[in-house]
Write a protein that holds these residues in place. Sequence first.
Motif, PDB file in Angstrom:
ATOM      1  N   ARG A  19       0.807  -1.224   0.000  1.00 29.87           N
ATOM      2  CA  ARG A  19       0.000   0.000   0.000  1.00 29.87           C
ATOM      3  C   ARG A  19       0.838   1.271   0.000  1.00 29.87           C
ATOM      4  O   ARG A  19       0.298   2.358  -0.250  1.00 29.87           O
ATOM      5  N   LYS A  20       2.129   1.170   0.291  1.00 35.74           N
ATOM      6  CA  LYS A  20       2.974   2.365   0.279  1.00 35.74           C
ATOM      7  C   LYS A  20       2.974   3.025  -1.091  1.00 35.74           C
ATOM      8  O   LYS A  20       3.163   4.239  -1.205  1.00 35.74           O
ATOM      9  N   THR A  21       2.794   2.233  -2.129  1.00 34.99           N
ATOM     10  CA  THR A  21       2.625   2.756  -3.483  1.00 34.99           C
ATOM     11  C   THR A  21       1.300   2.212  -3.997  1.00 34.99           C
ATOM     12  O   THR A  21       1.218   1.028  -4.350  1.00 34.99           O
ATOM     13  N   PRO A  22       0.235   3.035  -4.013  1.00 28.35           N
ATOM     14  CA  PRO A  22      -1.106   2.522  -4.321  1.00 28.35           C
ATOM     15  C   PRO A  22      -1.226   1.797  -5.654  1.00 28.35           C
ATOM     16  O   PRO A  22      -2.013   0.865  -5.784  1.00 28.35           O
ATOM     17  N   VAL A  23      -0.431   2.229  -6.647  1.00 25.54           N
ATOM     18  CA  VAL A  23      -0.488   1.612  -7.975  1.00 25.54           C
ATOM     19  C   VAL A  23       0.937   1.275  -8.395  1.00 25.54           C
ATOM     20  O   VAL A  23       1.792   2.151  -8.443  1.00 25.54           O
ATOM     21  N   ILE A  24       1.193  -0.013  -8.682  1.00 26.56           N
ATOM     22  CA  ILE A  24       2.516  -0.397  -9.153  1.00 26.56           C
ATOM     23  C   ILE A  24       2.397  -1.103 -10.492  1.00 26.56           C
ATOM     24  O   ILE A  24       1.386  -1.730 -10.790  1.00 26.56           O
ATOM     25  N   ARG A  25       3.450  -0.974 -11.282  1.00 30.58           N
ATOM     26  CA  ARG A  25       3.531  -1.661 -12.581  1.00 30.58           C
ATOM     27  C   ARG A  25       4.467  -2.842 -12.448  1.00 30.58           C
ATOM     28  O   ARG A  25       5.590  -2.721 -11.944  1.00 30.58           O
ATOM     29  N   LEU A  26       4.002  -4.016 -12.906  1.00 27.76           N
ATOM     30  CA  LEU A  26       4.817  -5.218 -12.877  1.00 27.76           C
ATOM     31  C   LEU A  26       5.588  -5.373 -14.183  1.00 27.76           C
ATOM     32  O   LEU A  26       5.309  -4.691 -15.179  1.00 27.76           O
ATOM     33  N   GLU A  27       6.533  -6.287 -14.179  1.00 24.17           N
ATOM     34  CA  GLU A  27       7.387  -6.466 -15.355  1.00 24.17           C
ATOM     35  C   GLU A  27       6.615  -6.910 -16.579  1.00 24.17           C
ATOM     36  O   GLU A  27       7.032  -6.638 -17.719  1.00 24.17           O
ATOM     37  N   ASP A  28       5.481  -7.594 -16.388  1.00 22.75           N
ATOM     38  CA  ASP A  28       4.714  -8.060 -17.537  1.00 22.75           C
ATOM     39  C   ASP A  28       3.788  -6.994 -18.110  1.00 22.75           C
ATOM     40  O   ASP A  28       3.017  -7.272 -19.032  1.00 22.75           O
ATOM     41  N   GLY A  29       3.836  -5.766 -17.566  1.00 25.38           N
ATOM     42  CA  GLY A  29       3.012  -4.685 -18.074  1.00 25.38           C
ATOM     43  C   GLY A  29       1.659  -4.551 -17.400  1.00 25.38           C
ATOM     44  O   GLY A  29       0.882  -3.649 -17.732  1.00 25.38           O
ATOM     45  N   SER A  30       1.358  -5.430 -16.463  1.00 26.26           N
ATOM     46  CA  SER A  30       0.104  -5.318 -15.718  1.00 26.26           C
ATOM     47  C   SER A  30       0.314  -4.415 -14.507  1.00 26.26           C
ATOM     48  O   SER A  30       1.451  -4.106 -14.123  1.00 26.26           O
ATOM     49  N   TYR A  31      -0.797  -4.006 -13.906  1.00 24.17           N
ATOM     50  CA  TYR A  31      -0.747  -3.088 -12.771  1.00 24.17           C
ATOM     51  C   TYR A  31      -1.456  -3.703 -11.569  1.00 24.17           C
ATOM     52  O   TYR A  31      -2.424  -4.461 -11.723  1.00 24.17           O
ATOM     53  N   VAL A  32      -0.980  -3.339 -10.374  1.00 19.83           N
ATOM     54  CA  VAL A  32      -1.559  -3.817  -9.119  1.00 19.83           C
ATOM     55  C   VAL A  32      -1.993  -2.603  -8.311  1.00 19.83           C
ATOM     56  O   VAL A  32      -1.195  -1.681  -8.083  1.00 19.83           O
ATOM     57  N   VAL A  33      -3.242  -2.611  -7.859  1.00 12.94           N
ATOM     58  CA  VAL A  33      -3.801  -1.503  -7.080  1.00 12.94           C
ATOM     59  C   VAL A  33      -4.197  -2.044  -5.713  1.00 12.94           C
ATOM     60  O   VAL A  33      -4.903  -3.061  -5.622  1.00 12.94           O
ATOM     61  N   SER A  34      -3.766  -1.362  -4.629  1.00 16.65           N
ATOM     62  CA  SER A  34      -3.870  -1.970  -3.300  1.00 16.65           C
ATOM     63  C   SER A  34      -4.517  -1.095  -2.239  1.00 16.65           C
ATOM     64  O   SER A  34      -4.663  -1.547  -1.099  1.00 16.65           O
ATOM     65  N   THR A  35      -4.907   0.147  -2.522  1.00 16.94           N
ATOM     66  CA  THR A  35      -5.495   1.012  -1.506  1.00 16.94           C
ATOM     67  C   THR A  35      -6.999   1.150  -1.720  1.00 16.94           C
ATOM     68  O   THR A  35      -7.491   1.105  -2.845  1.00 16.94           O
ATOM     69  N   TYR A  36      -7.703   1.342  -0.604  1.00 19.13           N
ATOM     70  CA  TYR A  36      -9.169   1.241  -0.612  1.00 19.13           C
ATOM     71  C   TYR A  36      -9.825   2.198  -1.607  1.00 19.13           C
ATOM     72  O   TYR A  36     -10.623   1.764  -2.452  1.00 19.13           O
ATOM     73  N   ARG A  37      -9.557   3.478  -1.478  1.00 17.69           N
ATOM     74  CA  ARG A  37     -10.281   4.445  -2.314  1.00 17.69           C
ATOM     75  C   ARG A  37      -9.982   4.249  -3.791  1.00 17.69           C
ATOM     76  O   ARG A  37     -10.872   4.393  -4.636  1.00 17.69           O
ATOM     77  N   GLU A  38      -8.756   3.893  -4.102  1.00 17.72           N
ATOM     78  CA  GLU A  38      -8.394   3.668  -5.507  1.00 17.72           C
ATOM     79  C   GLU A  38      -9.079   2.416  -6.054  1.00 17.72           C
ATOM     80  O   GLU A  38      -9.545   2.400  -7.211  1.00 17.72           O
ATOM     81  N   ILE A  39      -9.157   1.364  -5.242  1.00 19.22           N
ATOM     82  CA  ILE A  39      -9.844   0.148  -5.687  1.00 19.22           C
ATOM     83  C   ILE A  39     -11.316   0.432  -5.944  1.00 19.22           C
ATOM     84  O   ILE A  39     -11.872   0.040  -6.980  1.00 19.22           O
ATOM     85  N   VAL A  40     -11.971   1.123  -4.997  1.00 23.83           N
ATOM     86  CA  VAL A  40     -13.396   1.409  -5.155  1.00 23.83           C
ATOM     87  C   VAL A  40     -13.640   2.296  -6.369  1.00 23.83           C
ATOM     88  O   VAL A  40     -14.589   2.079  -7.138  1.00 23.83           O
ATOM     89  N   ALA A  41     -12.781   3.281  -6.565  1.00 24.70           N
ATOM     90  CA  ALA A  41     -12.932   4.146  -7.733  1.00 24.70           C
ATOM     91  C   ALA A  41     -12.862   3.342  -9.025  1.00 24.70           C
ATOM     92  O   ALA A  41     -13.661   3.541  -9.946  1.00 24.70           O
ATOM     93  N   LEU A  42     -11.930   2.388  -9.099  1.00 30.74           N
ATOM     94  CA  LEU A  42     -11.789   1.584 -10.312  1.00 30.74           C
ATOM     95  C   LEU A  42     -12.942   0.597 -10.467  1.00 30.74           C
ATOM     96  O   LEU A  42     -13.384   0.322 -11.595  1.00 30.74           O
ATOM     97  N   LEU A  43     -13.433   0.047  -9.360  1.00 30.64           N
ATOM     98  CA  LEU A  43     -14.578  -0.864  -9.454  1.00 30.64           C
ATOM     99  C   LEU A  43     -15.808  -0.172 -10.054  1.00 30.64           C
ATOM    100  O   LEU A  43     -16.692  -0.838 -10.590  1.00 30.64           O
ATOM    101  N   HIS A  44     -15.865   1.151  -9.957  1.00 30.94           N
ATOM    102  CA  HIS A  44     -17.015   1.896 -10.454  1.00 30.94           C
ATOM    103  C   HIS A  44     -16.677   2.715 -11.701  1.00 30.94           C
ATOM    104  O   HIS A  44     -17.501   3.513 -12.154  1.00 30.94           O
ATOM    105  N   ASP A  45     -15.506   2.502 -12.265  1.00 29.09           N
ATOM    106  CA  ASP A  45     -15.078   3.257 -13.436  1.00 29.09           C
ATOM    107  C   ASP A  45     -15.387   2.455 -14.696  1.00 29.09           C
ATOM    108  O   ASP A  45     -14.847   1.365 -14.887  1.00 29.09           O
TER     109      ASP A  45
END
Length: 453
Positions: free
Chosen positions: A27-53
Amino acid sequence: MTETSAWQQILDHSHRADPYPLYAELRKTPVIRLEDGSYVVSTYREIVALLHDPRLSSDMRNVPELAADAPAQAAEEGTPTPPPTVIQTDPPEHDRLRRLLTRNFGPPHRPDRIDSMIPHLFEIVTNEIDGFAGTDGSGTTRVDIVDDFAYPFPVTVICQLLGVPREDEPRFQAMSDAVVQSADPTTGGIAERQRRRARAIADLGQYFAQLLDARHGQRGDDLLSGLLGGDGDGDEEPMSPEEILSNAALLLVAGHETTVNLITNGMLTLLRHPEVLDRLRRRDEPDLAARVVEELLRYEPPVQFLSNNRNTLDDIEIAGTTIPKGSPVTLVLAAGSRDPDFIPDPDRFDPDREHNEHLGFGGGIHYCFGAPLARPEAQIALTELAHRLKNPRLVADPPPYRASPSLRGPRHLLVEIDGVSPAHHDPPHPPAHMPPYVDSWSSPGTPTDSPRP
């Protein structure tokens, strides 16, 4: 430790028993990019925002890598790829499928279906716990909460709901396991995992096709019969036979795999918090079981993250990071539900929380379809285990865990007991304040800072 290395450790089975310190690092970095080009999102408000985007799609056919792979997959398989399930589609296709499924499943179209099942759920649980007692109901007994209880209970329920013979469990379980394994990000690239998932869903769909053929057109009151009836509204297009088989396969898997983990994680947590177990045993707080289950969905959720089953339809800027169009995205629900920026003291198990906003059932248009059934299943199961097991204690802590990092739960949960108390004869009633079936944050956008009422 970098956030990327924290993610790699989360996927490592050696950290399965307690991934939560790693989630805090992530969670120290809410959005990280992995080597395969995918992204990981781990903080509450950002996850909820994306679930409704609406720019975050659930249709993985939008991912360039998968779109290019589709013709090769079809040629390799030699059979048509099964149509996407409801959780793999976007509106308006998603909305049509979900309306048809919910119309036959329960609330809001059939609120009586789940309520009418409560006595039977209680009966199944009672019979399973009776079996723990042996022949004379006394003496020390060792039971496996997974194999002896948490697995057979929801399997029996979902088989009856779908109209699947319970004796077919050995046949469909291997196919169900294949669907679960296809979600494990440690077992290959995203294209390979999508191919395995499609094969497993197709195999389960074939099982359902054979089951329907054996019925010789006879229908009952089960969900599968309702879907075959094609009872859409007016000019709404009913499901095709292929869509019915594909979504039936999904429901068979989802209807028991996550509930097994919810019940098992719940019993493990209660044994680690004996003061809550004692309160549940006393039965003098009518709404405690509901609050315990909601806190479990936050504290030890059966679904830890949605692994690469979302992708961006456009560039999305969130938490200072731009996720490019066509990128797979993993939403780490378990990390979001323990985000200290949203919920106080998140690493404490507290069923008395005044507000409990969790991501245990996801959110947005894909809010968990089975939530109205999973809640009473877990409430009844945990209440009866707490009330009837005499002096339960863990044999091993931590217990051995399943391989999957996303569908996380113990593989076995061995408990010693000093006998079994008699069962109550009156089945419980769902508490009046049961959380709503639908996600009340149903419109796209970023949530407010205030919790839902």
